[in-house]
Scaffold this motif. Structure first.
Motif, PDB file in Angstrom:
ATOM      1  N   LEU A 135       0.819  -1.213   0.000  1.00 55.14           N
ATOM      2  CA  LEU A 135       0.000   0.000   0.000  1.00 55.14           C
ATOM      3  C   LEU A 135       0.854   1.266   0.000  1.00 55.14           C
ATOM      4  CD1 LEU A 135      -2.719   1.340   0.064  1.00 55.14           C
ATOM      5  CD2 LEU A 135      -2.761   1.081   2.556  1.00 55.14           C
ATOM      6  N   VAL A 136       1.870   1.312   0.848  1.00 54.22           N
ATOM      7  CA  VAL A 136       2.699   2.523   0.941  1.00 54.22           C
ATOM      8  C   VAL A 136       3.360   2.855  -0.404  1.00 54.22           C
ATOM      9  CG1 VAL A 136       4.707   3.572   2.039  1.00 54.22           C
ATOM     10  CG2 VAL A 136       3.044   2.326   3.427  1.00 54.22           C
ATOM     11  N   PRO A 137       3.969   1.884  -1.122  1.00 54.25           N
ATOM     12  CA  PRO A 137       4.523   2.231  -2.445  1.00 54.25           C
ATOM     13  C   PRO A 137       3.466   2.771  -3.400  1.00 54.25           C
ATOM     14  CG  PRO A 137       5.383   0.128  -1.716  1.00 54.25           C
ATOM     15  CD  PRO A 137       4.292   0.492  -0.754  1.00 54.25           C
ATOM     16  N   ALA A 138       2.253   2.197  -3.321  1.00 51.63           N
ATOM     17  CA  ALA A 138       1.178   2.669  -4.196  1.00 51.63           C
ATOM     18  C   ALA A 138       0.789   4.106  -3.869  1.00 51.63           C
ATOM     19  CB  ALA A 138      -0.040   1.747  -4.068  1.00 51.63           C
ATOM     20  N   VAL A 139       0.714   4.418  -2.580  1.00 52.60           N
ATOM     21  CA  VAL A 139       0.377   5.779  -2.168  1.00 52.60           C
ATOM     22  C   VAL A 139       1.469   6.758  -2.591  1.00 52.60           C
ATOM     23  CG1 VAL A 139       0.012   7.280  -0.171  1.00 52.60           C
ATOM     24  CG2 VAL A 139      -1.088   5.035  -0.246  1.00 52.60           C
ATOM     25  N   ILE A 140       2.730   6.341  -2.412  1.00 53.57           N
ATOM     26  CA  ILE A 140       3.847   7.213  -2.813  1.00 53.57           C
ATOM     27  C   ILE A 140       3.812   7.464  -4.321  1.00 53.57           C
ATOM     28  CG2 ILE A 140       6.351   7.344  -3.045  1.00 53.57           C
ATOM     29  CD1 ILE A 140       6.577   5.878  -0.389  1.00 53.57           C
ATOM     30  N   ALA A 141       3.606   6.391  -5.093  1.00 51.56           N
ATOM     31  CA  ALA A 141       3.594   6.530  -6.553  1.00 51.56           C
ATOM     32  C   ALA A 141       2.440   7.411  -7.020  1.00 51.56           C
ATOM     33  CB  ALA A 141       3.507   5.152  -7.211  1.00 51.56           C
ATOM     34  N   GLY A 142       1.329   7.364  -6.294  1.00 50.93           N
ATOM     35  CA  GLY A 142       0.154   8.137  -6.709  1.00 50.93           C
ATOM     36  C   GLY A 142      -0.017   9.450  -5.980  1.00 50.93           C
ATOM     37  N   ALA A 143       0.991   9.888  -5.231  1.00 53.93           N
ATOM     38  CA  ALA A 143       0.871  11.098  -4.410  1.00 53.93           C
ATOM     39  C   ALA A 143       0.410  12.332  -5.190  1.00 53.93           C
ATOM     40  CB  ALA A 143       2.201  11.374  -3.713  1.00 53.93           C
ATOM     41  N   PRO A 144       0.982  12.630  -6.372  1.00 56.90           N
ATOM     42  CA  PRO A 144       0.512  13.817  -7.111  1.00 56.90           C
ATOM     43  C   PRO A 144      -0.968  13.733  -7.472  1.00 56.90           C
ATOM     44  CG  PRO A 144       2.621  13.076  -7.964  1.00 56.90           C
ATOM     45  CD  PRO A 144       2.126  11.995  -7.048  1.00 56.90           C
ATOM     46  N   ALA A 145      -1.441  12.541  -7.826  1.00 58.41           N
ATOM     47  CA  ALA A 145      -2.856  12.385  -8.181  1.00 58.41           C
ATOM     48  C   ALA A 145      -3.750  12.619  -6.969  1.00 58.41           C
ATOM     49  CB  ALA A 145      -3.102  10.985  -8.750  1.00 58.41           C
ATOM     50  N   PHE A 146      -3.313  12.125  -5.792  1.00 57.82           N
ATOM     51  CA  PHE A 146      -4.092  12.343  -4.581  1.00 57.82           C
ATOM     52  C   PHE A 146      -4.135  13.834  -4.239  1.00 57.82           C
ATOM     53  CE2 PHE A 146      -2.402   7.930  -3.428  1.00 57.82           C
ATOM     54  CZ  PHE A 146      -3.490   7.316  -4.033  1.00 57.82           C
ATOM     55  N   ALA A 147      -2.995  14.510  -4.407  1.00 54.14           N
ATOM     56  CA  ALA A 147      -2.940  15.948  -4.129  1.00 54.14           C
ATOM     57  C   ALA A 147      -3.846  16.715  -5.093  1.00 54.14           C
ATOM     58  CB  ALA A 147      -1.497  16.449  -4.241  1.00 54.14           C
ATOM     59  N   PHE A 148      -3.844  16.295  -6.358  1.00 50.79           N
ATOM     60  CA  PHE A 148      -4.691  16.945  -7.357  1.00 50.79           C
ATOM     61  C   PHE A 148      -6.169  16.757  -7.031  1.00 50.79           C
ATOM     62  CE2 PHE A 148      -6.965  16.787 -11.469  1.00 50.79           C
ATOM     63  CZ  PHE A 148      -6.708  18.078 -11.922  1.00 50.79           C
ATOM     64  N   ASN A 152       8.405  -3.173  -5.154  1.00 46.61           N
ATOM     65  CA  ASN A 152       7.106  -2.713  -5.642  1.00 46.61           C
ATOM     66  C   ASN A 152       7.144  -1.253  -6.075  1.00 46.61           C
ATOM     67  OD1 ASN A 152       6.137  -5.260  -5.085  1.00 46.61           O
ATOM     68  ND2 ASN A 152       5.198  -4.694  -3.154  1.00 46.61           N
ATOM     69  N   LEU A 153       7.891  -0.429  -5.336  1.00 47.17           N
ATOM     70  CA  LEU A 153       7.988   0.974  -5.726  1.00 47.17           C
ATOM     71  C   LEU A 153       8.750   1.117  -7.040  1.00 47.17           C
ATOM     72  CD1 LEU A 153       7.288   3.858  -5.010  1.00 47.17           C
ATOM     73  CD2 LEU A 153       9.377   3.982  -3.628  1.00 47.17           C
ATOM     74  N   LEU A 154       9.775   0.289  -7.238  1.00 50.65           N
ATOM     75  CA  LEU A 154      10.489   0.306  -8.512  1.00 50.65           C
ATOM     76  C   LEU A 154       9.556  -0.106  -9.648  1.00 50.65           C
ATOM     77  CD1 LEU A 154      13.203   0.688  -9.987  1.00 50.65           C
ATOM     78  CD2 LEU A 154      13.651  -1.742  -9.602  1.00 50.65           C
ATOM     79  N   GLY A 155       8.692  -1.081  -9.372  1.00 47.90           N
ATOM     80  CA  GLY A 155       7.728  -1.507 -10.376  1.00 47.90           C
ATOM     81  C   GLY A 155       6.754  -0.405 -10.756  1.00 47.90           C
ATOM     82  N   LEU A 156       6.501   0.513  -9.823  1.00 47.18           N
ATOM     83  CA  LEU A 156       5.576   1.621 -10.073  1.00 47.18           C
ATOM     84  C   LEU A 156       6.287   2.871 -10.588  1.00 47.18           C
ATOM     85  CD1 LEU A 156       3.321   1.259  -6.904  1.00 47.18           C
ATOM     86  CD2 LEU A 156       2.665   0.753  -9.265  1.00 47.18           C
TER      87      LEU A 156
END
Length: 270
Positions: free
Chosen positions: A14-27, A159-163
């Motif tokens: 979950l944490v890598p997914a949240v990090i990878a999607g951080a700009p979208a969440f902020a938007f 997982n973060l590298l994969g994202l």
């Protein structure tokens, strides 16, 4: 954590997914009114919960997708390669201790250096079976908590590298949308709350892309994998793995490497 699966899912997926999607969440956040709580916020919270579960699964899938190539570039799983006679990660006495433990558990003598040279594929299969036995018998999070933490660390990095690539694409998309909104609203007034938040999203996306480019690397995943392998093998010294012959005393020492000795790190993995 009492439930290692929950700990792994939260921290490594979950944490890598949240990090990878951080700009979208902020938007997305700038379009939600936070002045008061209501039904809309409940719906958003529910939707985010579902999305987070989906993102965690995506992170795992992306991590698994790139793993074969990572293993190939490392020359094989470190849990296998570091057991080879020809590998210099461990000194001979330390490696012999690991071999003795695995041989006792598999009920089959460990291969010699000459056997390894004659049939490296078969010998690697033997080492892989030994590593599998260790993984299956060190899943207790209370007994092997450090091991679990290092497994989480490796999973997070992988997982973060994969994202990473999807993260770059998402950043570019968010920046493009923000710039399009700015163009429609030109001239921009940063005293306006919406315009200021939109600019903040652009800055977040740029910084996020820099973070992905600089800090999310294969080298980091390789380091996590090697740490995993080292500590998994050190679990042969654990009193919790009862019924096994005690490996030689040198097995708990950090191995000597080319270029100088390394200090011992208290690391464990699962």
């Amino acid at each position: 954590m009492n439930n290692p699966l929950d700990a792994y899912t939260m921290k490594a997926r979950l944490v890598p997914a949240v990090i990878a999607g951080a700009p979208a969440f902020a938007f997305a956040a700038i379009f939600v009114s936070w002045g008061s709580l209501g039904v809309t916020h409940l719906i958003v919270a529910t939707a985010l919960t579902v999305l987070f579960a989906a993102f965690a699964d995506i992170a795992r899938r992306r991590g698994k997708a790139i793993e074969p190539k990572l293993i190939e570039r490392m020359g094989g799983l470190p849990t296998t390669t570091t057991l080879r006679h020809r590998d210099d990660t461990y000194d001979d006495d330390t490696r012999a201790g690991f071999h003795a433990f695995i041989a006792a558990k598999l009920g089959k003598p460990a291969p010699t250096a000459s056997e390894e040279a004659a049939d490296p594929a078969a010998v690697d299969s033997y080492y892989a079976r030994g590593a599998t036995w260790l993984r299956e018998n060190t899943r207790d999070a209370k007994k092997f908590d450090i091991l679990l933490n290092e497994n989480i660390s490796y999973g997070f990095r992988r997982n973060l590298l994969g994202l990473k690539l999807p993260g770059f694409v998402l950043n570019a998309l968010i920046v493009a949308i923000c710039l399009a909104i700015f163009w429609r609203r030109w001239p921009v007034d940063l005293s306006n709350t919406f315009d200021a938040k939109l600019l903040a999203v652009v800055v977040i996306a740029v910084l996020h892309a820099i973070y992905l480019a600089v800090f999310v690397t294969e080298a980091g995943v390789f380091e996590g994998a090697k740490t995993y392998a080292r500590q998994l093998l050190l679990c042969t010294q654990s009193p919790h793995l009862s019924g096994a012959p005690k490996p030689c005393s040198t097995a708990a020492r950090m191995p000597a490497r080319r270029g100088g000795a390394k200090t011992e790190a208290k690391i464990q993995e699962q």
